[in-house]
Scaffold this active site. Structure first.
Site, PDB file in Angstrom:
ATOM      1  N   TYR A 180      -2.020  20.868 -14.301  1.00  0.00           N
ATOM      2  CA  TYR A 180      -1.184  19.678 -14.473  1.00  0.00           C
ATOM      3  C   TYR A 180       0.240  20.091 -14.860  1.00  0.00           C
ATOM      4  CZ  TYR A 180       0.443  15.211 -16.415  1.00  0.00           C
ATOM      5  OH  TYR A 180       1.162  14.069 -16.690  1.00  0.00           O
ATOM      6  N   ASP A 217       0.835  -1.204   0.000  1.00  0.00           N
ATOM      7  CA  ASP A 217       0.000   0.000   0.000  1.00  0.00           C
ATOM      8  C   ASP A 217       0.869   1.252   0.000  1.00  0.00           C
ATOM      9  OD1 ASP A 217      -2.084  -1.757   0.160  1.00  0.00           O
ATOM     10  OD2 ASP A 217      -2.605  -1.293   2.249  1.00  0.00           O
ATOM     11  N   LYS A 273       3.890  19.363 -12.898  1.00  0.00           N
ATOM     12  CA  LYS A 273       4.994  18.672 -13.561  1.00  0.00           C
ATOM     13  C   LYS A 273       6.227  19.571 -13.662  1.00  0.00           C
ATOM     14  CE  LYS A 273       3.313  14.589 -14.287  1.00  0.00           C
ATOM     15  NZ  LYS A 273       3.931  13.397 -13.643  1.00  0.00           N
TER      16      LYS A 273
END
Length: 255
Positions: A161, A69, A165
């Site tokens: 986005y 996990d 990045k």
């Protein structure tokens, strides 16, 4: 450590259910002998499928494949997570491939937008800091960070986005410079539009590629001197041109 042919013996993947991550596991396995693979991500059907896919790869029957996990947004758990992985054995290559692509509704909502930053940037910084410390301690390793050409110059169609990045790319590049001489290196991968589950339903941009092409570029980078990888290669001059366009011209582009 990497073998005489430059192939890793152990691989840690953060964001194991992504198409690029799965393609990379297959590409690494095809070029060498992986003894250990740790597939980290949120529990569920997609991670289960990624684990099953890895176990079915040729030559992987004797490898220790573990699904664990991992929650990108929970930075408080990252140090203990990384320690547990490295305490169980050295890691030759760590691939950081998690992230989310926000839609228009997400961009417009302050809380949702902040969650994207947490997942794509803050969580990656936390994980990379912990991984780099353990790799520095073992004296070898390659960290592969999945960036994007979107970070070169964020466009109005996906500026949130692109901003995440851009931050990730800058951090990973600087981290790689700070690790110079330690035996640990950082490879920053900048793909253009990739046809994956995340981009399903979107119109493909020019020079679009598939996950396998990104994976092959990653594997090649493990053996080569380049620490910055563009996929496909023509994206480098294209983005250089876009980056240097005057803002008044850039705003008029339908991107």
């Amino acid at each position: 450590m990497l073998d005489a042919l430059g192939s890793p013996q152990s691989l840690l993947v953060l964001g194991a259910s992504s198409d690029i991550a799965q393609a990379t596991v297959a590409a690494v396995a095809a070029r060498g002998r992986l003894n250990r693979v740790v597939l980290a991500g949120r529990p569920g059907e997609r991670r289960d499928a990624a684990e099953a896919s890895a176990r079915a790869l040729p030559g992987m029957s004797g490898a220790a494949i573990t699904a664990v996990d991992f929650e990108a947004s929970d930075s408080t758990s990252h140090s203990s997570f990384v320690d547990a992985v490295f305490d169980a054995g050295e890691v030759d290559v760590a691939l950081v491939a998690f992230g989310v692509l926000p839609d228009a509704a997400t961009v417009a909502d302050p809380s949702a937008a902040a969650n994207v930053v947490t997942a794509n940037f803050t969580g990656a910084v936390s994980a990379l800091t912990a991984i780099s410390a353990r790799m520095r301690g073992q004296g070898h390793g390659v960290i592969v960070v999945l960036s994007s050409v979107a970070g070169e110059r964020p466009r109005r169609s996906n500026y949130l986005y692109g901003a995440t990045k851009a931050g990730l790319d800058a951090f990973a590049t600087g981290l790689g410079d700070s690790l110079h001489g330690s035996g640990v290196s950082v490879v920053v991968v900048r793909p253009g539009f990739v046809r994956t589950k995340m981009t399903h339903g979107m119109d493909a941009a020019p020079l679009a590629v598939g996950p396998d092409e990104v994976a092959q570029a990653i594997v090649t980078s493990l053996r080569g001197p380049s620490r910055t990888v563009w996929v496909p290669r023509p994206m480098r001059p294209v983005m250089s041109l876009l980056r240097h366009l005057p803002r008044t011209v850039f705003r008029r582009l339908p991107i």
